[in-house]
Write a protein that holds these residues in place. Structure first.
Motif, short mmCIF file in Angstrom:
data_model
loop_
_atom_site.label_atom_id
_atom_site.label_comp_id
_atom_site.label_asym_id
_atom_site.label_seq_id
_atom_site.Cartn_x
_atom_site.Cartn_y
_atom_site.Cartn_z
N GLU A 42 0.94 -1.21 0.09
CA GLU A 42 0.00 -0.07 0.11
C GLU A 42 1.07 1.24 -0.08
N GLN A 43 1.80 1.25 0.60
CA GLN A 43 2.85 2.36 0.79
C GLN A 43 3.57 2.60 -0.62
N ILE A 44 3.78 1.36 -1.24
CA ILE A 44 4.56 1.56 -2.67
C ILE A 44 3.52 2.11 -3.74
N ASN A 45 2.34 1.79 -3.49
CA ASN A 45 1.06 2.15 -4.33
C ASN A 45 1.05 3.65 -4.10
N GLU A 46 1.08 4.08 -3.03
CA GLU A 46 0.82 5.49 -2.52
C GLU A 46 1.82 6.40 -3.50
N ARG A 47 2.98 6.03 -3.24
CA ARG A 47 4.30 6.65 -3.83
C ARG A 47 3.98 6.69 -5.40
N LEU A 48 3.60 5.50 -6.03
CA LEU A 48 3.27 5.31 -7.44
C LEU A 48 2.22 6.44 -7.81
N ARG A 49 1.38 6.50 -7.06
CA ARG A 49 0.19 7.56 -7.43
C ARG A 49 1.02 8.94 -7.31
N GLY A 50 1.75 9.24 -6.62
CA GLY A 50 2.34 10.59 -6.50
C GLY A 50 3.11 10.56 -7.96
N ILE A 51 3.96 9.77 -8.28
CA ILE A 51 4.67 9.84 -9.21
C ILE A 51 3.98 9.97 -10.61
N HIS A 52 2.71 9.30 -10.48
CA HIS A 52 1.81 9.22 -11.72
C HIS A 52 1.30 10.66 -11.92
N GLN A 53 1.25 11.45 -10.72
CA GLN A 53 0.55 12.61 -10.84
C GLN A 53 1.36 13.60 -11.33
N VAL A 54 2.78 13.64 -10.63
CA VAL A 54 3.96 14.45 -11.44
C VAL A 54 4.07 13.94 -12.84
N LEU A 55 3.98 13.04 -13.26
CA LEU A 55 4.28 12.77 -14.71
C LEU A 55 3.12 13.30 -15.37
N ASN A 56 1.88 13.14 -14.98
CA ASN A 56 0.60 13.70 -15.89
C ASN A 56 0.98 15.16 -15.84
N THR A 57 1.41 15.84 -14.64
CA THR A 57 1.43 17.14 -14.86
C THR A 57 2.45 17.59 -15.83
N TRP A 58 3.42 17.30 -15.82
CA TRP A 58 4.64 17.40 -16.89
C TRP A 58 4.28 17.27 -18.09
N ALA A 59 3.34 16.16 -18.35
CA ALA A 59 2.74 15.76 -19.80
C ALA A 59 1.91 16.94 -20.14
N LEU A 60 1.06 17.07 -19.31
CA LEU A 60 -0.04 18.16 -19.65
C LEU A 60 0.66 19.71 -20.09
N ARG A 61 1.55 20.11 -19.09
CA ARG A 61 2.55 21.19 -19.27
C ARG A 61 3.21 21.09 -20.88
N ALA A 62 3.87 20.07 -21.08
CA ALA A 62 4.44 19.70 -22.35
C ALA A 62 3.60 19.85 -23.51
N ALA A 63 2.63 19.45 -23.41
CA ALA A 63 1.26 19.56 -24.54
C ALA A 63 0.67 21.11 -24.38
N THR A 64 0.75 21.71 -23.51
CA THR A 64 0.24 22.95 -23.56
C THR A 64 1.12 24.13 -24.07
N ALA A 65 2.41 23.86 -23.80
CA ALA A 65 3.78 24.38 -24.41
C ALA A 65 3.66 24.19 -25.89
N GLU A 66 3.53 23.19 -26.22
CA GLU A 66 3.49 22.68 -27.89
C GLU A 66 2.34 23.49 -28.52
N SER A 67 1.29 23.57 -27.91
CA SER A 67 0.20 24.31 -28.81
C SER A 67 0.25 25.57 -28.76
N ARG A 68 0.99 26.34 -27.90
CA ARG A 68 1.12 27.69 -28.18
C ARG A 68 1.85 28.19 -29.32
#
Length: 68
Positions: A42-68
């Protein structure tokens, strides 16, 4: 899941181990080991969720920057 783990831990620690047969003591030890493993997973799963959120944020920012 965390509530279930906590409730199970509470139950397991209320068992009077001195009244158990050897087989029951072995089963209790196995149950405690399985519980510790579940808690760690469960602790590992919580950390993976956090990493997933960070990666999604980065991907969203990269997609937003490309569309400009």
């Amino acid at each position: 899941m965390a509530d279930t783990i906590a409730e199970t831990v509470d139950l397991l620690y209320t068992i009077d181990q001195e009244q158990l047969t050897l087989d029951q003591q072995i089963a209790l030890g196995s149950a405690l080991a399985a519980l510790a493993q579940a808690e760690r997973l469960e602790q590992i799963n919580e950390r993976l969720r956090g990493i997933h959120q960070v990666l999604n944020t980065w991907a969203l920012r990269a997609a937003t920057a490309e569309s400009r």
